[in-house]
Design a protein around this motif. Structure first.
Motif, PDB file in Angstrom:
ATOM      1  N   GLU A  76       4.881 -18.522 -29.579  1.00 20.02           N
ATOM      2  CA  GLU A  76       5.153 -17.114 -29.332  1.00 20.02           C
ATOM      3  C   GLU A  76       5.216 -16.908 -27.823  1.00 20.02           C
ATOM      4  O   GLU A  76       4.346 -17.376 -27.081  1.00 20.02           O
ATOM      5  N   ASN A  77       6.238 -16.224 -27.368  1.00 21.25           N
ATOM      6  CA  ASN A  77       6.426 -16.061 -25.933  1.00 21.25           C
ATOM      7  C   ASN A  77       5.384 -15.093 -25.359  1.00 21.25           C
ATOM      8  O   ASN A  77       5.348 -13.925 -25.737  1.00 21.25           O
ATOM      9  N   PRO A  78       4.532 -15.571 -24.435  1.00 17.75           N
ATOM     10  CA  PRO A  78       3.506 -14.703 -23.855  1.00 17.75           C
ATOM     11  C   PRO A  78       4.015 -13.841 -22.709  1.00 17.75           C
ATOM     12  O   PRO A  78       3.208 -13.328 -21.913  1.00 17.75           O
ATOM     13  N   GLY A  79       5.324 -13.688 -22.596  1.00 15.52           N
ATOM     14  CA  GLY A  79       5.893 -12.854 -21.545  1.00 15.52           C
ATOM     15  C   GLY A  79       6.677 -13.613 -20.498  1.00 15.52           C
ATOM     16  O   GLY A  79       6.985 -13.080 -19.428  1.00 15.52           O
ATOM     17  N   VAL A  80       7.045 -14.856 -20.803  1.00 17.21           N
ATOM     18  CA  VAL A  80       7.832 -15.677 -19.876  1.00 17.21           C
ATOM     19  C   VAL A  80       9.306 -15.294 -20.002  1.00 17.21           C
ATOM     20  O   VAL A  80       9.886 -15.381 -21.080  1.00 17.21           O
ATOM     21  N   THR A 108      12.305 -26.292 -15.495  1.00 16.96           N
ATOM     22  CA  THR A 108      12.401 -27.694 -15.881  1.00 16.96           C
ATOM     23  C   THR A 108      11.912 -28.576 -14.738  1.00 16.96           C
ATOM     24  O   THR A 108      12.051 -28.224 -13.561  1.00 16.96           O
ATOM     25  N   ARG A 109      11.335 -29.708 -15.110  1.00 13.94           N
ATOM     26  CA  ARG A 109      11.029 -30.752 -14.135  1.00 13.94           C
ATOM     27  C   ARG A 109      11.114 -32.085 -14.858  1.00 13.94           C
ATOM     28  O   ARG A 109      10.375 -32.317 -15.822  1.00 13.94           O
ATOM     29  N   ALA A 110      12.032 -32.947 -14.438  1.00  9.67           N
ATOM     30  CA  ALA A 110      12.228 -34.241 -15.095  1.00  9.67           C
ATOM     31  C   ALA A 110      11.860 -35.363 -14.137  1.00  9.67           C
ATOM     32  O   ALA A 110      12.245 -35.328 -12.966  1.00  9.67           O
ATOM     33  N   ASP A 111      11.140 -36.342 -14.641  1.00  6.41           N
ATOM     34  CA  ASP A 111      10.806 -37.542 -13.882  1.00  6.41           C
ATOM     35  C   ASP A 111      11.648 -38.683 -14.454  1.00  6.41           C
ATOM     36  O   ASP A 111      11.400 -39.127 -15.581  1.00  6.41           O
ATOM     37  N   TYR A 171       9.493 -28.666 -19.511  1.00  9.45           N
ATOM     38  CA  TYR A 171      10.420 -27.534 -19.450  1.00  9.45           C
ATOM     39  C   TYR A 171      10.011 -26.465 -20.450  1.00  9.45           C
ATOM     40  O   TYR A 171       9.336 -26.736 -21.444  1.00  9.45           O
ATOM     41  N   PHE A 172      10.398 -25.242 -20.153  1.00 12.55           N
ATOM     42  CA  PHE A 172      10.262 -24.161 -21.139  1.00 12.55           C
ATOM     43  C   PHE A 172      11.454 -23.227 -21.008  1.00 12.55           C
ATOM     44  O   PHE A 172      11.934 -22.950 -19.913  1.00 12.55           O
ATOM     45  N   PHE A 173      11.947 -22.808 -22.173  1.00 16.59           N
ATOM     46  CA  PHE A 173      13.136 -21.965 -22.264  1.00 16.59           C
ATOM     47  C   PHE A 173      12.825 -20.741 -23.129  1.00 16.59           C
ATOM     48  O   PHE A 173      12.494 -20.894 -24.314  1.00 16.59           O
ATOM     49  N   PRO A 174      12.918 -19.530 -22.574  1.00 15.69           N
ATOM     50  CA  PRO A 174      12.706 -18.331 -23.388  1.00 15.69           C
ATOM     51  C   PRO A 174      13.920 -18.065 -24.277  1.00 15.69           C
ATOM     52  O   PRO A 174      15.001 -17.752 -23.774  1.00 15.69           O
ATOM     53  N   GLN A 175      13.748 -18.234 -25.575  1.00 17.39           N
ATOM     54  CA  GLN A 175      14.805 -17.975 -26.544  1.00 17.39           C
ATOM     55  C   GLN A 175      14.396 -16.799 -27.426  1.00 17.39           C
ATOM     56  O   GLN A 175      13.206 -16.469 -27.514  1.00 17.39           O
ATOM     57  N   PRO A 176      15.346 -16.146 -28.093  1.00 20.20           N
ATOM     58  CA  PRO A 176      14.993 -15.005 -28.941  1.00 20.20           C
ATOM     59  C   PRO A 176      13.937 -15.325 -30.006  1.00 20.20           C
ATOM     60  O   PRO A 176      13.146 -14.467 -30.367  1.00 20.20           O
ATOM     61  N   GLY A 177      13.928 -16.571 -30.506  1.00 23.34           N
ATOM     62  CA  GLY A 177      12.984 -16.927 -31.561  1.00 23.34           C
ATOM     63  C   GLY A 177      11.653 -17.431 -31.077  1.00 23.34           C
ATOM     64  O   GLY A 177      10.795 -17.825 -31.882  1.00 23.34           O
ATOM     65  N   ALA A 226       1.677 -25.509 -19.468  1.00 20.05           N
ATOM     66  CA  ALA A 226       0.639 -24.563 -19.062  1.00 20.05           C
ATOM     67  C   ALA A 226       0.195 -24.778 -17.613  1.00 20.05           C
ATOM     68  O   ALA A 226      -0.343 -23.869 -16.985  1.00 20.05           O
ATOM     69  N   ARG A 227       0.435 -25.976 -17.070  1.00 17.43           N
ATOM     70  CA  ARG A 227       0.130 -26.197 -15.651  1.00 17.43           C
ATOM     71  C   ARG A 227       1.081 -25.380 -14.768  1.00 17.43           C
ATOM     72  O   ARG A 227       0.739 -25.023 -13.637  1.00 17.43           O
ATOM     73  N   VAL A 228       2.263 -25.096 -15.291  1.00 14.49           N
ATOM     74  CA  VAL A 228       3.242 -24.288 -14.554  1.00 14.49           C
ATOM     75  C   VAL A 228       3.020 -22.799 -14.823  1.00 14.49           C
ATOM     76  O   VAL A 228       3.021 -21.983 -13.892  1.00 14.49           O
ATOM     77  N   ARG A 229       2.828 -22.444 -16.089  1.00 13.51           N
ATOM     78  CA  ARG A 229       2.547 -21.061 -16.489  1.00 13.51           C
ATOM     79  C   ARG A 229       1.296 -21.055 -17.356  1.00 13.51           C
ATOM     80  O   ARG A 229       1.366 -21.337 -18.561  1.00 13.51           O
ATOM     81  N   PRO A 230       0.121 -20.761 -16.765  1.00 11.05           N
ATOM     82  CA  PRO A 230      -1.147 -20.878 -17.496  1.00 11.05           C
ATOM     83  C   PRO A 230      -1.214 -20.079 -18.791  1.00 11.05           C
ATOM     84  O   PRO A 230      -1.932 -20.472 -19.727  1.00 11.05           O
ATOM     85  N   GLU A 231      -0.458 -18.976 -18.895  1.00 13.85           N
ATOM     86  CA  GLU A 231      -0.527 -18.156 -20.106  1.00 13.85           C
ATOM     87  C   GLU A 231       0.005 -18.889 -21.334  1.00 13.85           C
ATOM     88  O   GLU A 231      -0.273 -18.508 -22.469  1.00 13.85           O
ATOM     89  N   ILE A 232       0.768 -19.953 -21.109  1.00 15.61           N
ATOM     90  CA  ILE A 232       1.287 -20.726 -22.233  1.00 15.61           C
ATOM     91  C   ILE A 232       0.170 -21.414 -23.014  1.00 15.61           C
ATOM     92  O   ILE A 232       0.279 -21.635 -24.218  1.00 15.61           O
ATOM     93  N   ALA A 233      -0.935 -21.715 -22.342  1.00 14.97           N
ATOM     94  CA  ALA A 233      -2.040 -22.437 -22.987  1.00 14.97           C
ATOM     95  C   ALA A 233      -2.569 -21.702 -24.211  1.00 14.97           C
ATOM     96  O   ALA A 233      -2.982 -22.323 -25.202  1.00 14.97           O
ATOM     97  N   GLY A 234      -2.561 -20.380 -24.172  1.00  8.72           N
ATOM     98  CA  GLY A 234      -3.116 -19.606 -25.281  1.00  8.72           C
ATOM     99  C   GLY A 234      -2.080 -19.102 -26.264  1.00  8.72           C
ATOM    100  O   GLY A 234      -2.422 -18.367 -27.204  1.00  8.72           O
ATOM    101  N   ALA A 235      -0.811 -19.492 -26.089  1.00  4.82           N
ATOM    102  CA  ALA A 235       0.251 -18.988 -26.968  1.00  4.82           C
ATOM    103  C   ALA A 235       0.162 -19.643 -28.348  1.00  4.82           C
ATOM    104  O   ALA A 235      -0.102 -20.842 -28.461  1.00  4.82           O
ATOM    105  N   ARG A 236       0.404 -18.852 -29.388  1.00  6.55           N
ATOM    106  CA  ARG A 236       0.328 -19.375 -30.757  1.00  6.55           C
ATOM    107  C   ARG A 236       1.537 -20.260 -31.046  1.00  6.55           C
ATOM    108  O   ARG A 236       2.679 -19.875 -30.803  1.00  6.55           O
ATOM    109  N   VAL A 237       1.256 -21.447 -31.573  1.00  6.86           N
ATOM    110  CA  VAL A 237       2.332 -22.365 -31.933  1.00  6.86           C
ATOM    111  C   VAL A 237       2.974 -21.897 -33.241  1.00  6.86           C
ATOM    112  O   VAL A 237       2.291 -21.652 -34.233  1.00  6.86           O
TER     113      VAL A 237
END
Length: 310
Positions: A189-193, A198-201, A209-215, A245-256
């Motif tokens: 669930e999007n916590p407001g992002v 993206t960051r690729a090694d 990476y994280f992508f805000p999509q409608p779903g 979550a290291r990039v956007r800490p609020e992701i850590a608590g988002a419901r899968v």
């Protein structure tokens, strides 16, 4: 009784549907044979940010990518219908000087301490695939659920066959250079992002990476070569959430709310777009090997394949 066809496109992912659409809108009678519904293809799993990622040959990819970018910029005028939006975000660690000539075609791009900040097309693939099918139908094209064991089956019903089978090309062509690159994603669930990241090694199979999509917010990911597992790995899913979550800490608590796995259809020699004669005088046109950037080059490659059809 099957419809008469000038061309049969084998493969119903984004490459197959886009190629079929190009041909149908040129007035050809086109049928698409796809083993899976569009929603069941690798294309439907893609995070689908436009960016030439893990794809060769570079000399051709630049042109295909820019052609496709221009189409998506037009489609973004109707995002609810086409699934295409223009969204801002950051490519971590990137610099303009290190990119290919295609980067000169980008607008709204700047270098920031984290990398490159740029506005790009972000595609909601389930919606976009439905839109492609609808536009194809409007042009007279037909999509059929049908698996094949060889291109001769299609050649018996149409003078031209187009191979957009992705990973299936490994056995069907056969082409031993085709191999899977496993990608795993987590949907939360999007916590407001509102912006993507993206960051690729290149030296690691792990990407961030994280992508805000409608779903929901799509979190990724992995790039595991020759890994054919299609079930989500719980440990990998936890690592993906932690990295994001290291990039956007609020992701850590988002419901899968879901997990996705897709096998990108890579090819050692890069994308193959070329024609060959089939036994009996038919024409086989190849359009496969797009790796992790099938969405990025879809329209450019479709036009190149369509030119070979004649």
């Amino acid at each position: 009784m099957s419809a008469v066809a000038d061309v049969i496109v084998v493969g119903g992912g984004v490459s197959g549907l886009t190629t079929a659409l190009q041909l149908a809108e040129r007035g050809l009678r086109v049928r698409v044979w796809s083993r899976d519904p569009a929603a069941g293809t690798t294309s439907a799993v893609a995070g689908a940010l436009w960016w030439p990622y893990r794809i060769e040959p570079g000399a051709l990819v630049s042109g295909w990518s820019v052609e496709t970018l221009r189409v998506y910029e037009e489609l973004a005028a109707a995002p609810a219908e086409t699934g295409v939006r223009r969204v801002a975000g950051v490519h971590g660690g990137e610099r303009l000087a290190a990119l290919g000539p295609w980067a000169r075609e980008l607008d709204q791009v700047s270098e920031v301490p984290e990398g490159l900040r740029v506005t790009l097309p972000l595609i909601d693939m389930p919606v976009h695939l439905r839109w492609l099918e609808g536009r194809l139908a409007a042009a007279g094209g037909v999509v059929e659920r049908r698996a094949v064991d060889g291109f001769g089956e299609a050649a018996a019903e149409a003078r031209v066959v187009v191979n957009c089978t992705g990973l299936g090309a490994r056995e069907l062509v056969p082409d031993a250079g085709v191999r899977p690159v496993r990608g795993q994603l987590v949907v939360v669930e999007n916590p407001g992002v509102e912006e993507w990241f993206t960051r690729a090694d290149p030296a690691s199979s792990a990407t961030t990476y994280f992508f805000p999509q409608p779903g929901g917010l799509l979190l990724g990911g992995t790039a595991e070569v020759d890994d054919r597992r299609t079930e989500p790995d719980p440990g990998t899913a936890r690592e993906i959430v932690e990295r994001c979550a290291r990039v956007r800490p609020e992701i850590a608590g988002a419901r899968v709310i879901g997990h996705r796995v897709g096998l990108r259809p890579a090819r050692d020699a890069g994308v193959r777009i070329e024609a060959e004669e089939l036994p009996g005088g038919g024409l086989l046109v190849h359009n496969y090997g797009h790796g992790g950037a099938g969405v990025t080059v879809a329209w450019g490659c479709a036009r190149a394949a369509a030119r070979l059809v004649g």
